[in-house]
Design a protein around this motif. Structure first.
Motif, PDB file in Angstrom:
ATOM      1  N   TYR A 306       0.829  -1.206   0.000  1.00 21.92           N
ATOM      2  CA  TYR A 306       0.000   0.000   0.000  1.00 21.92           C
ATOM      3  C   TYR A 306       0.863   1.255   0.000  1.00 21.92           C
ATOM      4  CZ  TYR A 306      -3.046   3.698   1.731  1.00 21.92           C
ATOM      5  OH  TYR A 306      -3.706   4.883   1.876  1.00 21.92           O
ATOM      6  N   ARG A 307       1.883   1.270   0.844  1.00 22.52           N
ATOM      7  CA  ARG A 307       2.752   2.449   0.948  1.00 22.52           C
ATOM      8  C   ARG A 307       3.521   2.693  -0.356  1.00 22.52           C
ATOM      9  NH1 ARG A 307       6.602   2.184   5.815  1.00 22.52           N
ATOM     10  NH2 ARG A 307       6.934   4.361   5.164  1.00 22.52           N
ATOM     11  N   LYS A 309       2.573   1.713  -3.455  1.00 23.13           N
ATOM     12  CA  LYS A 309       1.620   2.164  -4.469  1.00 23.13           C
ATOM     13  C   LYS A 309       1.230   3.621  -4.252  1.00 23.13           C
ATOM     14  CE  LYS A 309      -0.600  -2.208  -5.733  1.00 23.13           C
ATOM     15  NZ  LYS A 309      -1.868  -2.966  -5.791  1.00 23.13           N
ATOM     16  N   ALA A 310       1.133   4.018  -2.979  1.00 25.93           N
ATOM     17  CA  ALA A 310       0.721   5.387  -2.654  1.00 25.93           C
ATOM     18  C   ALA A 310       1.853   6.393  -2.799  1.00 25.93           C
ATOM     19  CB  ALA A 310       0.169   5.425  -1.226  1.00 25.93           C
ATOM     20  N   GLU A 312       4.484   6.580  -0.841  1.00 26.28           N
ATOM     21  CA  GLU A 312       5.122   6.885   0.440  1.00 26.28           C
ATOM     22  C   GLU A 312       6.533   6.305   0.508  1.00 26.28           C
ATOM     23  OE1 GLU A 312       2.673   5.595   3.633  1.00 26.28           O
ATOM     24  OE2 GLU A 312       0.880   6.631   2.905  1.00 26.28           O
TER      25      GLU A 312
END
Length: 451
Positions: A306-307, A309-310, A312
């Motif tokens: 998630y991080r 892809k985002a 971050e």
């Protein structure tokens, strides 16, 4: 295999499947789909050999969904079981199923995989007890449900093994056989594998009955990927990697005066211990990075993904197995810290970049003992890959053109993949009609070319 273009409307897929494909703007089959769809509908066992990215998920999902939608299968039973090596692939198959089955009523599915909390397990249990039409599962989690008596495979009609070679590499051979033995009566079995080593042939002989073998050659990497390599000694790899992140990298023929920034980068290594070492070294350099390997819990892997892809995290260091679930369009660079043993793995790794019409860069660190493997990749590509000069301050590496017949990895497999052309899309018009004498449902739409 005949590479003549085949369109979905020329197959025996039913109208509900075709409607979903039309909405998704899928017109022409890929070669693996053209070779598998009708034989699966006709009841043949299939041994499919095709790499990731050739459309193999649709090659088995579309005909199975078409058969289930046409009816004649128990409504209170699991009718199709799809086995996948990783949670990431199971999730992708489940997502594809939701799209392909959009117009179907009465066909339910559940994805079953490890690393979840109790709430997720209870959802799986409820779906299995109700008799989900399609179960998509990783071997370990499915075995757990079987031991608890949560599902009955005695009336199963379709048994599908996706990425069978990966499952065997991950040690799931005994689990697969345990699952297969629990299937009662005749069951149509479909296997897909990126490679065809002896252990896969043996598994196919055990599970498949008079199978049709459909082999699709490895496709070549996108032309937009600028491939290059550093030929080095193993001890120099970390020095090279640190130099790239400290000073940047300027691809050949780049018109930019400044080296490209190291953002949206994936670094691949075949061993999780090495992934950990690379991650620690980059962290010491204050590089904004994360790691993905099988020692992380599923929750940690999900959070890391998630991080990344985002945005971050700028850099993701990953092993091949967990990285197969990575589906991101804006990766700017892929770095192979080591040379993959198979051409298919090399193509898969670098194919993470240059997606969605973007440019991309792929760098491989070629140690002396892996020169033979890299020459085999070049032979498949039909050209020599650019060799970068060593970064300033790092001693010269070995002679790439030297004899490598004594390399410790020189004789690990000698597959000679070929390449194929992907089919182009088109839209059939109302005037062209439908093949095989197939008729539409009375209220079914007729697809016409969009204005």
């Amino acid at each position: 295999m005949d590479e003549k273009k085949v369109y979905f409307e020329e197959t025996q897929l039913n109208d509900n499947v075709l409607d979903a494909l039309y909405d998704m703007h899928f017109d022409a089959c890929t070669p693996i789909q053209a070779g598998c769809i009708d034989p699966i509908i006709e009841g043949r066992d299939i041994m499919g050999v095709a790499q990731t990215g050739t459309g193999k998920t649709a090659a088995y999902l579309l005909p199975v969904l078409s058969c289930l939608d046409d009816g004649g299968y128990p409504e209170d039973s699991v009718n199709c079981l799809i086995m996948a090596p990783t949670r990431e692939l199971a999730q992708q198959i489940d997502q594809a199923m939701q799209g392909f089955g959009y117009y179907m009523d009465g066909i339910s599915s559940v994805a079953v995989y490890g690393g979840n909390d109790g709430g997720r397990y209870n959802q799986e249990l409820e779906a299995l007890k109700k008799g989900a039409s399609v179960v998509i599962a990783t071997p370990g989690r499915l075995i757990s449900h079987m031991q608890m008596g949560n599902l009955d495979l005695s009336r199963l009609s379709f048994f599908i093994l996706d990425e069978a070679d990966r499952m065997l590499d991950m040690g799931f051979s005994d689990d697969i056989m345990t699952i297969a033995k629990s299937i009662g009566g005749h069951c149509q079995t479909i296997m897909f594998s990126a490679t065809m080593p002896e252990k896969i042939e043996e598994l196919a002989r055990t599970l498949l009955h008079n199978p049709l073998t459909v082999k699709i050659a490895v496709s070549k990497p996108a032309e937009k990927i600028q491939q290059s390599a550093f030929v080095c000694y193993s001890a120099q790899k970390m020095e090279i990697l640190k130099s790239i992140f400290k000073n940047g990298f300027k691809p050949e023929h780049s018109t930019d005066e400044e080296p490209m920034k190291l953002e949206r980068v994936i670094i691949f290594s075949g061993k999780k211990q090495r992934v950990k070492e690379i991650y620690r070294s980059l962290r010491q350099m204050k590089v904004n990075c994360g790691e993905m390997h099988s020692d992380l819990t599923q929750a940690e892997r999900d959070q890391m993904m998630y991080r990344f892809k985002a945005g971050e995290i700028d850099v993701l260091v990953a092993t091949d197995i967990v990285a197969r679930g990575i589906d991101i369009d804006d990766i700017l660079m892929v770095i192979n810290y080591d040379v993959p043993h198979d051409v298919e793995d090399y193509v898969h790794r670098i194919g993470r970049t240059a997606r969605a019409e973007r440019d991309g860069v792929a760098i491989t660190l070629v140690a002396q003992e892996d020169i033979y493997l890299f020459k085999r990749i070049e032979k498949f590509l039909g050209r020599e890959i650019l060799k970068n000069p060593m970064p300033a301050g790092i001693a010269p590496g070995p002679d790439y053109k030297a004899d490598t017949k004594h390399s410790t990895t020189a004789h690990r497999g000698n597959k000679k993949p070929k390449h194929h052309d992907r089919s182009k899309k088109r839209v059939r018009t109302e005037q062209e009609g439908l093949p095989h004498g197939r008729k539409r449902k009375a209220n079914g739409p007729v697809r016409t070319k969009k204005q």
